[in-house]
Structure formats: C-alpha cells, structure tokens
Design a protein around this motif. Structure first.
Motif, mmCIF file in Angstrom:
data_model
loop_
_atom_site.group_PDB
_atom_site.id
_atom_site.type_symbol
_atom_site.label_atom_id
_atom_site.label_comp_id
_atom_site.label_asym_id
_atom_site.label_seq_id
_atom_site.Cartn_x
_atom_site.Cartn_y
_atom_site.Cartn_z
ATOM 1 N N ILE A 9 0.950 -1.176 -0.470
ATOM 2 C CA ILE A 9 0.483 -0.178 0.164
ATOM 3 C C ILE A 9 0.706 1.582 0.122
ATOM 4 C CG2 ILE A 9 -1.875 1.331 1.231
ATOM 5 C CD1 ILE A 9 -3.266 -1.869 2.462
ATOM 6 N N GLY A 10 0.030 2.144 -0.740
ATOM 7 C CA GLY A 10 1.119 3.043 -1.017
ATOM 8 C C GLY A 10 2.256 3.146 -2.349
ATOM 9 N N SER A 11 2.631 2.033 -2.879
ATOM 10 C CA SER A 11 3.780 1.976 -3.848
ATOM 11 C C SER A 11 3.521 3.119 -4.224
ATOM 12 C CB SER A 11 3.590 -0.064 -4.553
ATOM 13 O OG SER A 11 4.169 0.431 -5.099
ATOM 14 N N ALA A 12 4.838 3.425 -4.559
ATOM 15 C CA ALA A 12 5.576 4.260 -6.198
ATOM 16 C C ALA A 12 4.710 3.838 -7.226
ATOM 17 C CB ALA A 12 6.990 3.928 -5.996
ATOM 18 N N ILE A 13 4.937 2.242 -7.812
ATOM 19 C CA ILE A 13 4.118 1.494 -8.725
ATOM 20 C C ILE A 13 2.920 2.042 -8.574
ATOM 21 C CG2 ILE A 13 3.875 -0.342 -9.959
ATOM 22 C CD1 ILE A 13 5.710 -1.737 -8.114
ATOM 23 N N GLU A 14 2.317 2.479 -9.620
ATOM 24 C CA GLU A 14 1.149 2.682 -10.149
ATOM 25 C C GLU A 14 0.076 1.551 -10.769
ATOM 26 O OE1 GLU A 14 0.004 6.684 -12.843
ATOM 27 O OE2 GLU A 14 -0.009 4.809 -13.712
ATOM 28 N N LEU A 15 -0.917 1.748 -10.110
ATOM 29 C CA LEU A 15 -1.824 0.939 -10.367
ATOM 30 C C LEU A 15 -2.875 0.660 -11.528
ATOM 31 C CD1 LEU A 15 -4.184 -0.586 -7.127
ATOM 32 C CD2 LEU A 15 -2.366 -1.758 -8.858
ATOM 33 N N ARG A 16 -2.563 0.325 -12.553
ATOM 34 C CA ARG A 16 -3.474 -0.227 -13.757
ATOM 35 C C ARG A 16 -4.896 -0.230 -13.664
ATOM 36 N NH1 ARG A 16 1.422 -0.768 -15.280
ATOM 37 N NH2 ARG A 16 1.479 -2.456 -16.051
ATOM 38 N N LEU A 17 -5.985 0.796 -13.568
ATOM 39 C CA LEU A 17 -7.236 -0.047 -13.798
ATOM 40 C C LEU A 17 -8.040 -0.152 -14.942
ATOM 41 C CD1 LEU A 17 -8.238 1.335 -9.693
ATOM 42 C CD2 LEU A 17 -6.969 -1.399 -10.578
ATOM 43 N N MET A 18 -8.362 -1.147 -15.449
ATOM 44 C CA MET A 18 -9.731 -0.728 -16.834
ATOM 45 C C MET A 18 -10.404 -0.728 -16.445
ATOM 46 S SD MET A 18 -9.371 -2.579 -20.819
ATOM 47 C CE MET A 18 -8.103 -1.300 -21.427
ATOM 48 N N VAL A 19 -11.378 0.328 -16.434
ATOM 49 C CA VAL A 19 -12.969 0.025 -15.994
ATOM 50 C C VAL A 19 -14.300 -0.718 -17.345
ATOM 51 C CG1 VAL A 19 -14.957 1.753 -15.004
ATOM 52 C CG2 VAL A 19 -12.447 1.704 -14.198
ATOM 53 N N ILE A 20 -14.623 -1.056 -16.508
ATOM 54 C CA ILE A 20 -15.421 -2.338 -18.627
ATOM 55 C C ILE A 20 -16.786 -2.088 -17.683
ATOM 56 C CG2 ILE A 20 -16.237 -3.832 -19.318
ATOM 57 C CD1 ILE A 20 -12.786 -3.022 -19.902
ATOM 58 N N GLY A 21 -17.853 -1.301 -18.976
ATOM 59 C CA GLY A 21 -19.391 -1.171 -18.333
ATOM 60 C C GLY A 21 -19.959 -1.793 -19.572
ATOM 61 N N SER A 22 -21.061 -2.473 -19.238
ATOM 62 C CA SER A 22 -22.238 -3.104 -19.724
ATOM 63 C C SER A 22 -23.031 -2.444 -20.433
ATOM 64 C CB SER A 22 -23.068 -4.199 -19.255
ATOM 65 O OG SER A 22 -23.739 -4.925 -20.494
ATOM 66 N N SER A 23 -23.763 -1.397 -19.463
ATOM 67 C CA SER A 23 -24.850 -0.033 -20.703
ATOM 68 C C SER A 23 -24.626 0.280 -19.175
ATOM 69 C CB SER A 23 -25.944 -0.774 -20.940
ATOM 70 O OG SER A 23 -26.450 -1.608 -19.874
ATOM 71 N N GLY A 24 -25.340 2.098 -19.728
ATOM 72 C CA GLY A 24 -25.948 2.572 -18.821
ATOM 73 C C GLY A 24 -24.264 3.292 -18.534
ATOM 74 N N PRO A 25 -24.817 4.566 -16.927
ATOM 75 C CA PRO A 25 -23.563 4.758 -16.547
ATOM 76 C C PRO A 25 -22.445 4.724 -15.088
ATOM 77 C CG PRO A 25 -26.036 5.415 -15.137
ATOM 78 C CD PRO A 25 -25.451 4.308 -16.784
ATOM 79 N N SER A 26 -22.855 3.548 -14.999
ATOM 80 C CA SER A 26 -22.208 2.429 -14.072
ATOM 81 C C SER A 26 -20.703 2.594 -14.210
ATOM 82 C CB SER A 26 -22.639 1.319 -13.806
ATOM 83 O OG SER A 26 -24.185 1.156 -13.157
ATOM 84 N N GLN A 27 -20.280 2.815 -15.466
ATOM 85 C CA GLN A 27 -18.809 2.442 -15.198
ATOM 86 C C GLN A 27 -18.060 3.828 -14.797
ATOM 87 O OE1 GLN A 27 -16.641 1.986 -18.542
ATOM 88 N NE2 GLN A 27 -17.966 2.011 -20.031
ATOM 89 N N PHE A 28 -18.899 5.805 -15.754
ATOM 90 C CA PHE A 28 -18.391 6.484 -15.156
ATOM 91 C C PHE A 28 -18.609 6.632 -13.904
ATOM 92 C CE2 PHE A 28 -20.295 5.530 -19.870
ATOM 93 C CZ PHE A 28 -19.352 5.645 -20.506
ATOM 94 N N LEU A 29 -19.699 6.463 -13.169
ATOM 95 C CA LEU A 29 -19.920 6.553 -12.267
ATOM 96 C C LEU A 29 -18.587 5.861 -11.251
ATOM 97 C CD1 LEU A 29 -23.448 6.068 -11.745
ATOM 98 C CD2 LEU A 29 -22.605 7.538 -11.214
ATOM 99 N N LEU A 30 -17.979 4.565 -11.421
ATOM 100 C CA LEU A 30 -17.260 4.295 -10.632
ATOM 101 C C LEU A 30 -16.184 4.737 -10.446
ATOM 102 C CD1 LEU A 30 -15.653 1.270 -9.354
ATOM 103 C CD2 LEU A 30 -15.420 0.224 -11.574
ATOM 104 N N THR A 31 -15.872 5.414 -11.856
ATOM 105 C CA THR A 31 -14.634 5.974 -12.369
ATOM 106 C C THR A 31 -14.162 7.194 -11.056
ATOM 107 O OG1 THR A 31 -14.741 5.578 -14.403
ATOM 108 C CG2 THR A 31 -13.049 7.288 -13.376
ATOM 109 N N ASN A 32 -15.687 8.053 -11.539
ATOM 110 C CA ASN A 32 -15.935 9.443 -10.338
ATOM 111 C C ASN A 32 -15.737 8.792 -8.953
ATOM 112 O OD1 ASN A 32 -16.573 10.284 -11.894
ATOM 113 N ND2 ASN A 32 -18.836 10.602 -11.983
#
Length: 309
Positions: A9-32
């Motif tokens: 936790i707090g590592s200098a290595i950046e976590l790369r996260l790919m957010v996937i959405g099926s339909s609707g606003p859920s993936q964009f709400l998750l990114t927020n």
C-alpha cells in the motif's frame, strides 16, 4: 507478468485499472468514485472515445482507463474495434485489474453475458483478473447491501460467480470515500493472489509493440528535423564565423546548443534548454554580437522542436 512491490500500500508503482461497463452510466460513476472527483457527469451513459485518467485511491496512485460500453448501440462495429485497440494502448503493458461495473438494481440479460464478451476481446484469462463493482444509491444501508448481494438476489450471486466471487459495492455519490481503502485492499489482494503482476495477452502485447514502433518512428522523425535545423544553422554561419564564435564563447556554449538539440528531440524543449544552459556555463560569457547570434540559434532550435512535437 510480475512487478516488484506491487501489493504494498502506498507503493510508487501505479495501479493500472481498466473499467468495463455493460451499458448505462455505471462505469463512469465508478471512475468518479475511484478518483474522488467528478470526471464524468452522473447521467452520462456513453463515450465515443477511450479515455485515461490518473489520481489516487486511498493514497495509492492509480491510472483508470474507460472505453465505450460493451453493449453501446451508438457506435459502429468498426468504431468499437478501434476503441478496443485504443483502450489497450492506453493501458499497456497491461492492466493490474479489470473492474466490471453494474447497477445492482438493474441487472439485465446482457450484463450476465459480459464476461463472455470480455474473454473474446481481452483474452480468455482476463476474468481471473476481474472484479464486479456494484453501484448503489445513497439511501441503502450496509446491512441491506450485504443481504441483497449474498442472500436475496440470485441474479447478483450468479453474476458475481462468473468473476470468481469477487465483488465490491460503491456509492453512486463519488463524495462518499468511506469504502476507498476496502476497495484498494480487495484489488491488491486479487493481484497478489495472481502473482503480484499485471494481466497480459497476445492482444495487449500487439498493442505494446505498436506503441513502441510508433515511438521509434517519432524519435527518428524528430532527430531528422533537428538535423535539418542544425544544417540550416551551419549554412547560415560560415566556417569563419563559427570559428570566431568558438573563440569568443568557448566551445562549451556551441556544444551545449548541439547537445540541447539532440536531447531536446528525445526529452522535449526542456531538455534542449537544459543542455544549452550547461554548455553556456562551461563556455562562459563573451561579446554582445556573438552572444545574440547564438541565442537566436538556440531559440530557433527550441521553436522547431515545439513544432515537431
């Protein structure tokens, strides 16, 4: 593939996260919710171009990639394939985790098939690196959420099982940060259980190769442009004048300008100015006319590099 100190936790290595959405606003709400800011409006249901954003989740640096929803009907088949490639390029060498977002109150038949389409688009093993993220409204209590997911709603249980039973619930209101650390710990635990590295497949490797090839081409193009500018400078100042400049200023500033041009082609205008200054410090100061001439040359080089970039 592995990276050292990934699960710390707090590592200098950046976590790369790919957010996937099926339909609707859920993936964009998750990114927020992940970034803790309003990157997308709450009523957004579609984007036409893949995007990358960076920020922090519970003190850990993260990079989040969003693409069009899997069942987005507003984009053509060709455009969808283009955006798939783009999202992979934005996340190379590969994501540490796929976060698949759904609205827990609106699970559809399409949602149940999302894992199958993910395997087709990202590789058969991508689901092992995936976690279900369920969006909920503010008025639901923690006990209600747990009961709904684990006891009362068999659709949710069936959906979660497709992703190895891994899930997390998040508030649609991104200002609620109470579950940030829990989410980060779940992601890090999943990554650690898979060897502490990122997901890679043939499609991601092809994307990485394409990016490296383009970077190499751009470097050669920049080097060629710098060579042209330097040749123009040499033609402008005849050999006798260059010799006079070297005597007046010392070779340091001239060499500095050359180094600035070369390093600027790789590191941008900042590198050019830096090495020009180093050369000036080595060479010392000299007469007014010669000084103005060199400064004009360096300015021309900087401007040319800006255009190339």
């Amino acid at each position: 593939k592995t990276e050292s100190n990934l699960i710390k936790i707090g590592s200098a290595i950046e976590l790369r996260l790919m957010v996937i959405g099926s339909s609707g606003p859920s993936q964009f709400l998750l990114t927020n919710a992940i970034l803790g800011r309003k990157e997308f409006t709450k009523d957004l249901t579609s984007i036409s171009s893949s995007l990358k954003n960076t920020g922090e989740l519970a003190g850990r640096r993260v990079m989040v990639v969003n693409g069009p929803n899997i069942y987005d009907k507003d984009i053509s088949r060709v455009k969808r394939k283009v955006e798939q490639r783009k999202s992979k390029c934005l996340c190379i060498p590969g994501p540490h985790a796929f976060l698949v977002a759904f609205d827990m109150e609106k699970i559809s038949p399409n949602d149940m098939n999302t894992s199958r389409l993910m395997k087709q688009r990202f590789g058969r093993q991508c689901v092992r690196h995936s976690m279900v993220l369920l969006a909920y409204d503010e008025n639901m209590q923690d006990t209600e959420l747990e009961d709904k997911v684990l006891k009362t709603d068999w659709h949710l249980r069936e959906l979660i099982e497709k992703y190895g039973g891994r899930f997390h619930v998040f508030n649609k209101n991104w200002r609620d940060r109470s579950r940030d650390r829990e989410l980060l710990q779940k992601i890090e635990l999943m990554v650690a259980s898979l060897g502490g590295g990122y997901f890679s497949s043939r499609t991601f490797q092809k994307a990485e190769d394409s990016v490296k090839k383009e970077e190499k081409r751009l470097r050669k193009q920049r080097a060629s442009e710098i060579e042209k500018v330097w040749s123009t400078m040499e033609n402008h100042y005849v050999a006798e004048e260059l010799t006079s400049l070297a005597r007046g200023l010392g070779t340091g500033l001239v060499v500095g300008a050359v180094m600035g041009a070369l390093f600027g082609s790789i590191e941008g205008p900042g590198g050019m100015v830096l090495y020009g200054v180093i050369g000036g410090a080595v060479g010392g100061s000299a007469g007014g006319t010669a000084q103005v001439a060199i400064e004009k040359c360096v300015f021309t080089l900087v401007c040319s590099t800006c255009v190339v970039q």
